[in-house]
Write an enzyme that holds these catalytic residues in place. Sequence first.
Site: not given
Length: 608
Positions: A2, A27, A73, A97-98, A481, A485, A488, A504, A603
């Site tokens: 947030c 963010r 968020w 925020n939190g 990675e 990406k 995301e 396997h 973010k």
Amino acid sequence: MCGIVGAVARRNVVPILIEGLKRLEYRGYDSAGIAVVNGKLHRVRSTGRVAQLGRLVTEASLAGTIGIAHTRWATHGAPSEANAHPHVSGGISVVHNGIIENHEEMRTRLKARGYKFQSETDSEVIAHLVHSLRREGLGLLAAVRKAVSQLRGAYAIAVIAEEDPTRMVVARMGAPLLLGLGENEYFAASDSSALLPVTRKMIFLEEGDCAEVSLEGVRIVEAMGRAIERPMHRSSLPAEAVELGSHRHYMQKEILEQPRAIADTLELATRTSELSPHLFGTEAPRVLEAVQSVLVLACGTSYHAGLVAKQWIESLAGIRCNVEIASEYRYRDSVPDPDALVVAISQSGETADTLAALEHARALGQPHSLAICNVPESALVRAAQLRFLTRAGPEIGVASTKAFTTQLASLLLLAMTLAKRRGKLSRDREAELLQALRALPAAVGRAIATEAAVTDWSAQFSLRRHALFLGRGIHYPIAMEGALKLKEISYIHAEAYPAGELKHGPLALVDARMPVVAIAPRGALLEKLKSNLQEVRARGGELFVMADEDARLEPAEGLHVIQMPPHAAIVSPIVHTVPLQLLAYHAALCRGTDVDKPRNLAKSVTVE
């Protein structure tokens, strides 16, 4: 996650608050809101983007000389106008925020006092709690201080009151918050980028701080109630550094900025003819001399950087390196090593899980710590014994690009420094590796030039629902990675595997509809990787391969090859990262997703 912006001024602060929210959009958020006092408390909220909130504010002719604003968020309660901040109780308005861990207990107590809740959030309890304490006769600062003493969890909050329209009170514990100092006007925000249009003078609040902000200035009270002065910092970040400019997306801008970001990160090391431990802080010579192992703590993309670092550190320095997902590390029994260097990696330096993991490592008797971070004033940098700043510049896109490659460059530098301190690096090898670092920005620039070929691939990827990524050895984390990406920002399901593990289990997924991306660098594992690729072709799978110049892989039916530019083997993981970033970016473009602000993601993950 947030974002918070607050302002007290002699002018209308609404444009300042809206612009601040726009600069905090990176963010991650799903709703936004603003509250000002102008005779009475006025509030506007929206589940749309900040631009939508701005239109609603204009329609309402909202204005005021004191106000708070927020991008949310969702954690407790779905994205909705009712759950959006600011929350209101009587004439009190709060942004938060939190996460308040004891919110259910507080909600029960407040309901018993007659308070009615309009949202499902944990944050609304703060507004009602402050209001209840104001009813007892406490001033706004005293009420906020007493309120936060009853809260468990993490918070950064800003509070204004209709009955006290000249002051704002802020507090923080476990979530970032800073103050901005203007000319007879004062501000608060989650990070400095929100305030660059109005001030460069910043005060970073410490854990447990409360501050009263008015036209007369700021008064800070630390956790024990003692008035305290916090140092003022002047931001050197230019306002245009967080602007999009001529680029279509921030992610595109940040991919293209990687050669410069890497050069800036390595500048002090590459300008000299030999490595110095002082790159990591004044205490580094003593600390690195005592180190017998390394423990890396990180989340997400930074965790992948740690996995690459493990192989560099063990190969070059010959010491054990363990890599832990920070969010898991403190919830299991582990065997601490008092001689370990605990390396905490975070782009923002405010990642809640990483900060908590670092503190847990210290509590277990591991005092030596190093922060690798992109934000010099962050909580992580302040908490660690040693520090190395990546100098990537602001990274706005949620999907990390230049922060990741600069983290890798920093970690390679750490591995080289540890190797030298342990007598594992000859002068000739040191000179060779330093030259590889000097040549790295140019090699990354040439890797960006693969964009045209990657764009051709992306059109095919955009039509697929799943993909596999393969790598061997030190390139397996790079495959991880690449898969992350793609997930995301394009929302294509992707998984990464060590190529040797293909038979396997994952081979069962391979058919003509399953694209398989492979990283094929030169080296001892190349021939084994080629055998793995044959396993895919034999099952009708379609291969997309990033191959080094001497891998001797030629395009064929069902086999697409991009030739990577020449580069030193030691930096191969960094160079091979770039086309994977471009693949995700262009696949997302083809699918029409929100590249910079992918759904459900933030973010800066400042809650656990």
